[in-house]
Design an enzyme around this catalytic site. Structure first.
Site, mmCIF file in Angstrom:
data_model
loop_
_atom_site.group_PDB
_atom_site.id
_atom_site.type_symbol
_atom_site.label_atom_id
_atom_site.label_comp_id
_atom_site.label_asym_id
_atom_site.label_seq_id
_atom_site.Cartn_x
_atom_site.Cartn_y
_atom_site.Cartn_z
ATOM 1 N N PRO A 1 1.650 12.005 7.996
ATOM 2 C CA PRO A 1 0.826 12.763 8.950
ATOM 3 C C PRO A 1 1.286 14.208 9.126
ATOM 4 O O PRO A 1 0.552 15.024 9.670
ATOM 5 C CB PRO A 1 0.991 11.971 10.251
ATOM 6 C CG PRO A 1 2.349 11.345 10.124
ATOM 7 C CD PRO A 1 2.489 10.992 8.671
ATOM 8 N N PHE B 1 3.955 20.652 7.615
ATOM 9 C CA PHE B 1 3.580 21.140 8.943
ATOM 10 C C PHE B 1 4.772 21.213 9.880
ATOM 11 O O PHE B 1 4.650 21.710 10.998
ATOM 12 C CB PHE B 1 2.468 20.272 9.533
ATOM 13 C CG PHE B 1 1.154 20.467 8.825
ATOM 14 C CD1 PHE B 1 0.465 21.655 8.946
ATOM 15 C CD2 PHE B 1 0.641 19.482 8.002
ATOM 16 C CE1 PHE B 1 -0.727 21.861 8.270
ATOM 17 C CE2 PHE B 1 -0.551 19.674 7.323
ATOM 18 C CZ PHE B 1 -1.235 20.867 7.454
ATOM 19 N N GLY C 1 6.195 16.980 5.448
ATOM 20 C CA GLY C 1 7.096 17.984 6.003
ATOM 21 C C GLY C 1 6.526 19.387 6.042
ATOM 22 O O GLY C 1 7.112 20.278 6.671
ATOM 23 N N TYR D 1 10.535 1.189 -2.518
ATOM 24 C CA TYR D 1 11.387 2.277 -2.050
ATOM 25 C C TYR D 1 12.843 1.994 -2.442
ATOM 26 O O TYR D 1 13.508 1.154 -1.854
ATOM 27 C CB TYR D 1 11.282 2.453 -0.535
ATOM 28 C CG TYR D 1 9.884 2.724 -0.036
ATOM 29 C CD1 TYR D 1 8.875 3.181 -0.891
ATOM 30 C CD2 TYR D 1 9.553 2.537 1.305
ATOM 31 C CE1 TYR D 1 7.601 3.429 -0.431
ATOM 32 C CE2 TYR D 1 8.277 2.793 1.782
ATOM 33 C CZ TYR D 1 7.300 3.234 0.904
ATOM 34 O OH TYR D 1 6.031 3.475 1.370
#
Length: 343
Positions: free
Chosen positions: A207, A213, A211, A60
């Site tokens: 999960p 949902f 973004g 990252y």
């Protein structure tokens, strides 16, 4: 704000907060770089709120996210958190490559320890599986690092069931990190049952469908041009129009429940079992607080069934990664010029 409880992650003794914080977007992939000071405030807010399981990786940035976490953990914060990072990826002549050879495993660990400014990593994942190196060889080096106290627990990310079994036979695996959400459910067939059979914890990344949902299709219109989600097939053209139907149905159900669609989607992951820890990422304290609110959303068996009917296999269209992106699939890394797959 909902109380954040604790859970056992796997059967090797690791304990974490029931929800974690994915830190990737603070430094990479999701548009412009975020102000370091703001990200440190967010991390401190998370820890003070009870979310102590922090997830980063060497990749990252690369490296800059670990450096950020190292700065954020100063001043007594380190003792309060469970810190997970990952190795296994490197650039070779401009192309991304996965490595699991012992020399690289050790060098990567030493580099992460230095950037994070810590003596030991709580959970160390192999981010993708190097199919050119038998997993037993990689695991033996990781086992040495455990014996030396440089890492406490071992994890794998995006590994196949067969690889998980082989790795676990060398040294117990504490956690498997995988993508699991209402629109990514293929892990339920083989990977999740394997983890449960072996007593391995499950860490669910993305999960909230990166973004989707939380904001729905309008998200695509607002994210920056250098946000890699612009290139994900699920967020493009006809696929997006089709997937919009799923979001609308989730949103309708959330309205009836008195919560946001993101909270409902996150609650669904939490309800998969006490061995599952989702790690939604964010760069905003307000969004973080909303994610914590998912812990207060209780779902009946009937509501779970309704959500799972909404999230059927045909409900989503498009691959979860683009062909030229950081494409990840079981036991391998897919790049536009490099393919290591063993599915």
């Amino acid at each position: 704000m909902a109380k954040v409880g604790r859970m056992k992650l796997g059967s090797q003794g690791m304990e974490v907060s029931v929800q974690g914080l994915g830190c990737m977007g603070m430094s990479a992939f999701y548009g412009p770089l975020k102000p370091e000071e703001d990200m440190i405030k967010l991390i401190h807010h998370a820890v003070h709120s009870g979310v102590t399981f922090l997830d980063t990786a060497k990749f990252y940035g690369p490296h800059t996210n670990e450096v950020l976490l190292g700065k954020a953990l100063k001043g007594g914060i380190r003792e309060k958190v469970e810190l997970a990072t990952k190795f296994g990826d490197c650039l070779v002549d401009g192309n991304m490559e996965v490595r699991g050879d012992p020399a690289y495993v050790r060098a990567a660990c030493e580099g992460s320890l230095k950037r994070l400014q810590i003596d030991s990593i709580d959970l160390y994942y192999q981010i993708r599986i190097d199919t050119r190196v038998p997993i037993e060889i990689t695991m033996r080096e990781l086992k040495k690092l455990v014996e030396e106290g440089k890492i406490k627990y071992i994890g794998l990310s995006e590994a196949s069931a067969a690889t998980i079994r082989r790795a676990h036979a060398v040294h117990p695996i504490t956690a498997i990190q995988l993508e699991w959400s209402l629109w990514t459910r293929d892990v339920e067939e083989e990977i999740v049952p394997t983890c449960r059979e072996l007593g391995i914890g499950i860490v669910a990344y993305s999960p909230l469908g990166r973004g989707f949902f939380t904001s729905g299709p309008k998200m695509v219109e607002t994210i920056a041009n250098n946000d890699y989600r612009k290139h994900i097939p699920r967020f493009q053209g006809e696929n997006l129009e089709h997937n919009k139907i799923m979001f609308e149905r989730v949103n309708e159900m959330a309205t009836k429940k008195g919560c946001t669609p993101g909270q409902l989607a996150l609650a669904w992951v939490h309800h998969q079992g006490s061995d599952v820890c989702p790690i939604p990422g964010t760069t905003k304290i307000g969004n973080f607080d909303q994610n914590i609110g998912a812990l207060s959303v209780k779902l009946t068996p009937e509501e779970m069934a309704e959500l799972e009917s909404i999230a059927s296999a045909e409900a989503v269209k498009g691959d979860r990664y683009g062909s030229g992106d950081y494409g990840v699939y079981l036991d391998g890394f897919r790049h536009s010029t490099l393919v290591f797959l063993d599915i």
